[in-house]
Enzyme design. Structure first.
Site, mmCIF file in Angstrom:
data_model
loop_
_atom_site.group_PDB
_atom_site.id
_atom_site.type_symbol
_atom_site.label_atom_id
_atom_site.label_comp_id
_atom_site.label_asym_id
_atom_site.label_seq_id
_atom_site.Cartn_x
_atom_site.Cartn_y
_atom_site.Cartn_z
ATOM 1 N N ASP A 7 1.107 -1.074 0.175
ATOM 2 C CA ASP A 7 0.044 -0.033 -0.134
ATOM 3 C C ASP A 7 1.104 1.263 0.183
ATOM 4 O O ASP A 7 2.081 1.050 0.239
ATOM 5 C CB ASP A 7 -0.969 0.039 1.060
ATOM 6 C CG ASP A 7 -1.729 1.180 1.629
ATOM 7 O OD1 ASP A 7 -2.377 1.692 0.356
ATOM 8 O OD2 ASP A 7 -1.754 1.755 2.513
ATOM 9 N N ASP A 9 -0.121 5.258 0.923
ATOM 10 C CA ASP A 9 0.022 6.143 2.197
ATOM 11 C C ASP A 9 -0.017 5.210 3.525
ATOM 12 O O ASP A 9 -0.965 4.445 3.544
ATOM 13 C CB ASP A 9 -1.335 6.890 1.750
ATOM 14 C CG ASP A 9 -1.408 7.659 0.556
ATOM 15 O OD1 ASP A 9 -0.337 7.925 0.008
ATOM 16 O OD2 ASP A 9 -2.559 7.775 0.135
#
Length: 177
Positions: A7, A9
């Site tokens: 992922d 952020d």
């Protein structure tokens, strides 16, 4: 092929409830860039799957997102590494797409791109939706305590979830395995 999916952020860069809208706001978490470079140099392909509903909400254009990703690639390259495929979901939560995590569309796209079966591939995230997306394709859910990860861990996660302090700790575990 040794594939790792991240992922963005909260895992690679600091997250914000106000959204990361520009390269100036895109700030790497300490150790994350060197971790990606080290993984790359150790033979890992590092791909990224990231929800970016700020595009659908009109907070920033695709060009700004692409500039952030170019900055990521440049920083990792400066340390001798490489970032693989970056896929993003530009849709909002109510758009009904298959790509927005917790749905597994982005992970499937990465698997198809590399011709890799996803069961057992580590997917590193900081939220329940990341962990759910990993499970949906049989990937190994990995939670880091950066970003929303500490909160996610405190809310409770399934027993099959691997837990690390940050991306640097994930990299160290994989490289030293």
């Amino acid at each position: 092929m040794k594939l790792l999916i991240l992922d963005r952020d909260g895992v690679i860069n600091h997250d914000s409830d106000a959204y990361i809208k520009s390269v100036d706001e895109w700030l790497p978490i300490p150790g994350s860039i060197s971790a990606i470079a080290a993984l790359s140099k150790a033979g890992w392909t590092v791909a990224v799957a990231t929800n970016q509903s700020g595009i659908a909400r009109g907070y920033y254009p695709v060009a700004a997102l692409e500039a952030m990703h170019e900055r990521l690639r440049t920083l990792v390259a400066e340390q001798g590494g490489e970032v693989g495929l970056i896929v993003y979901c530009p849709h909002g939560p109510g758009d009904g797409c298959d790509c927005r995590k917790p749905r597994p569309g982005m992970l499937r796209t990465i698997g198809r791109h590399y011709g890799v079966a996803l069961p057992g591939v580590w997917f590193v995230g900081d939220s329940h939706s990341d962990l759910q997306a990993a499970r949906a394709v049989g990937a190994q859910p990995v939670l880091v305590k950066t970003g929303k990860g500490e909160k996610t861990a405190n809310e409770g996660v399934a027993g099959d979830t691997l837990l690390f302090d940050d991306l640097a700790a994930v990299a160290q575990a994989l490289i030293n395995a």
